[in-house]
Scaffold this motif. Structure first.
Motif, PDB file in Angstrom:
ATOM      1  N   LEU A 164       0.832  -1.204   0.000  1.00  0.00           N
ATOM      2  CA  LEU A 164       0.000   0.000   0.000  1.00  0.00           C
ATOM      3  C   LEU A 164       0.867   1.255   0.000  1.00  0.00           C
ATOM      4  CD1 LEU A 164      -2.871  -1.014   2.436  1.00  0.00           C
ATOM      5  CD2 LEU A 164      -3.041  -0.634  -0.001  1.00  0.00           C
ATOM      6  N   SER A 165       2.024   1.211   0.691  1.00  0.00           N
ATOM      7  CA  SER A 165       2.864   2.409   0.659  1.00  0.00           C
ATOM      8  C   SER A 165       3.466   2.595  -0.732  1.00  0.00           C
ATOM      9  CB  SER A 165       3.938   2.361   1.736  1.00  0.00           C
ATOM     10  OG  SER A 165       4.603   1.146   1.710  1.00  0.00           O
ATOM     11  N   LEU A 166       3.750   1.487  -1.446  1.00  0.00           N
ATOM     12  CA  LEU A 166       4.190   1.608  -2.847  1.00  0.00           C
ATOM     13  C   LEU A 166       3.087   2.237  -3.689  1.00  0.00           C
ATOM     14  CD1 LEU A 166       6.022  -1.764  -3.497  1.00  0.00           C
ATOM     15  CD2 LEU A 166       6.996   0.504  -3.724  1.00  0.00           C
ATOM     16  N   VAL A 167       1.810   1.828  -3.434  1.00  0.00           N
ATOM     17  CA  VAL A 167       0.690   2.387  -4.191  1.00  0.00           C
ATOM     18  C   VAL A 167       0.601   3.892  -3.963  1.00  0.00           C
ATOM     19  CG1 VAL A 167      -1.820   2.421  -4.356  1.00  0.00           C
ATOM     20  CG2 VAL A 167      -0.636   0.255  -4.276  1.00  0.00           C
ATOM     21  N   VAL A 168       0.803   4.329  -2.711  1.00  0.00           N
ATOM     22  CA  VAL A 168       0.730   5.761  -2.406  1.00  0.00           C
ATOM     23  C   VAL A 168       1.804   6.515  -3.192  1.00  0.00           C
ATOM     24  CG1 VAL A 168       1.118   7.446  -0.566  1.00  0.00           C
ATOM     25  CG2 VAL A 168      -0.310   5.467  -0.149  1.00  0.00           C
ATOM     26  N   ARG A 169       3.027   5.954  -3.259  1.00  0.00           N
ATOM     27  CA  ARG A 169       4.106   6.620  -3.998  1.00  0.00           C
ATOM     28  C   ARG A 169       3.833   6.621  -5.504  1.00  0.00           C
ATOM     29  NH1 ARG A 169       5.942  10.229  -0.913  1.00  0.00           N
ATOM     30  NH2 ARG A 169       7.487   9.597   0.604  1.00  0.00           N
TER      31      ARG A 169
ATOM     32  N   LYS B  11       0.900   6.703  -6.886  1.00  0.00           N
ATOM     33  CA  LYS B  11      -0.115   7.737  -7.089  1.00  0.00           C
ATOM     34  C   LYS B  11       0.541   9.123  -7.149  1.00  0.00           C
ATOM     35  CE  LYS B  11      -4.138   9.905  -6.752  1.00  0.00           C
ATOM     36  NZ  LYS B  11      -5.191   9.884  -7.763  1.00  0.00           N
TER      37      LYS B  11
END
Lengths: 124, 222
Positions: free
Chosen positions: A101-106, A108
């Motif tokens: 999820l933190s990869l997804v935030v980055r 985005k």
């Protein structure tokens, strides 16, 4: 439970394939991670199914005194080993989910989208 | 004859399948995250039916609780709406049906569910159940004994994995907003956080003045 035969395994395989389908057919990265979570929970269900013993109880030892009159015949417990392994798997699963999820935030932030096809066309 | 436990088992498995299909069908990610939470909770119920009480409360706390909170936090940053898929679902469907078929074929020589004579119950499990009270101490819960004592190295490896994941999350998220990349006139421009729109437009004008206008072939790039 023996009457069920292999039904439990087949039901778990169906759930696993539902998660797998979400993982490969959906372009949204958050949706993919949800699919991965469903897949993981089904694998855990599969292992816990291996540990179930017909007529058994949870592997928490019962004192002979509490057990009372039936003490003559041994108490049947389910297999504790799959439970231990799956406790580990759940915790590791949430750790990898947090990382994903933190990869997804980055992603985005860098591309302005979390849809796979838009990311691919943007990075060409 | 089907016992009440088996009825509960079958009903919960059907509920799980329905929830899973609903996750695939919904385009609203908020609904999908909530359905994933329901999925975790129902599977926790199923773990109780299959005597795995420790797994059940871990799944209810971690799977239905923390995972849902993490996903909702991510949705607040990335948005709630999923786009329509561009490709036909035929190829993924084919792959999924093929994989599922192979897995079902693999189960055909497996021992029946719940039989006390299954190979999984023959090796060290009886030893743990009979001896853990004397070997580890007066801990009634065998799962605790196995987790912390017999298979303590597994648990240590698990903490190493969780630590690594935590370091990864901190490295990814602790830097604050990263520079964004904007596509303009056939090239990528890096925009630092805090840049206003006017500054960016002025910079684009200045840069496009120096560069020749892109020809058709170059303009199609990106």
């Amino acid at each position: 439970m023996i009457a069920l035969g292999l039904f439990n395994y087949w039901a778990v395989i169906v759930l696993m394939m539902v998660g797998f389908y979400t993982l490969i057919a959906r372009g949204n990265l958050v949706k993919k991670l949800i699919g991965l979570n469903i897949f993981q929970t089904s694998v855990i269900l599969m292992y816990v199914s291996f540990g179930k013993v017909e007529g058994g109880t949870a592997p928490i030892l019962i004192e002979a005194a509490e057990h009372g009159a039936e003490a003559a015949e041994p108490i049947l417990y389910s297999n504790p080993i799959p439970h231990v392994l799956m406790l580990t798997a759940i915790v590791v699963g949430v750790a990898t989910l947090a990382l994903g999820l933190s990869l997804v935030v980055r992603i985005k932030e860098a591309f302005g989208t979390v849809e796979e096809d838009e990311i691919q066309s943007a990075s060409l | 004859m089907i016992s009440p436990t088996e009825v509960v088992d079958i009903v919960l498995l059907i509920l799980l399948a329905v929830t899973g299909v609903a996750v695939i069908r919904t385009r609203n990610l908020f609904a999908a995250v909530m359905l994933a939470g329901i999925y975790s909770l129902v599977s926790a119920g199923l773990f109780v039916v299959m005597d795995a009480v420790d797994v059940a409360f871990t799944e209810a706390a971690v799977g239905a609780g923390i995972s849902t909170v993490l996903m909702l936090g991510t949705l607040a940053l990335v948005g709630y709406q999923e786009h329509e898929p561009r490709h036909t679902p035929l190829l993924p469907l084919f792959v999924v049906v093929l994989t599922g078929g192979i897995l079902v074929y693999g189960t055909t020589d497996m021992p029946p569910f719940g039989h006390p004579e299954n190979p999984a119950h023959q090796h060290v499990a009886p030893h743990y159940l009979e001896e853990s009270e004397h070997e580890v101490g007066h801990i009634p819960n065998v799962v605790t004994s196995v987790l912390a004592s017999y298979r303590g190295y597994d648990t240590m490896g698990e903490t190493a994995v969780v630590f690594t994941a935590m370091v990864g999350v901190l490295l990814l998220l602790s830097r604050g907003p990263l520079p964004r990349r904007v596509h303009h006139n056939g090239r990528w421009i890096t925009v630092r956080p805090g840049t206003t729109r006017e500054e960016l437009e002025a910079r684009m004008l200045a840069e496009s003045g120096d560069e020749p206008e892109p020809v058709d072939g170059e303009g199609a790039r990106g």
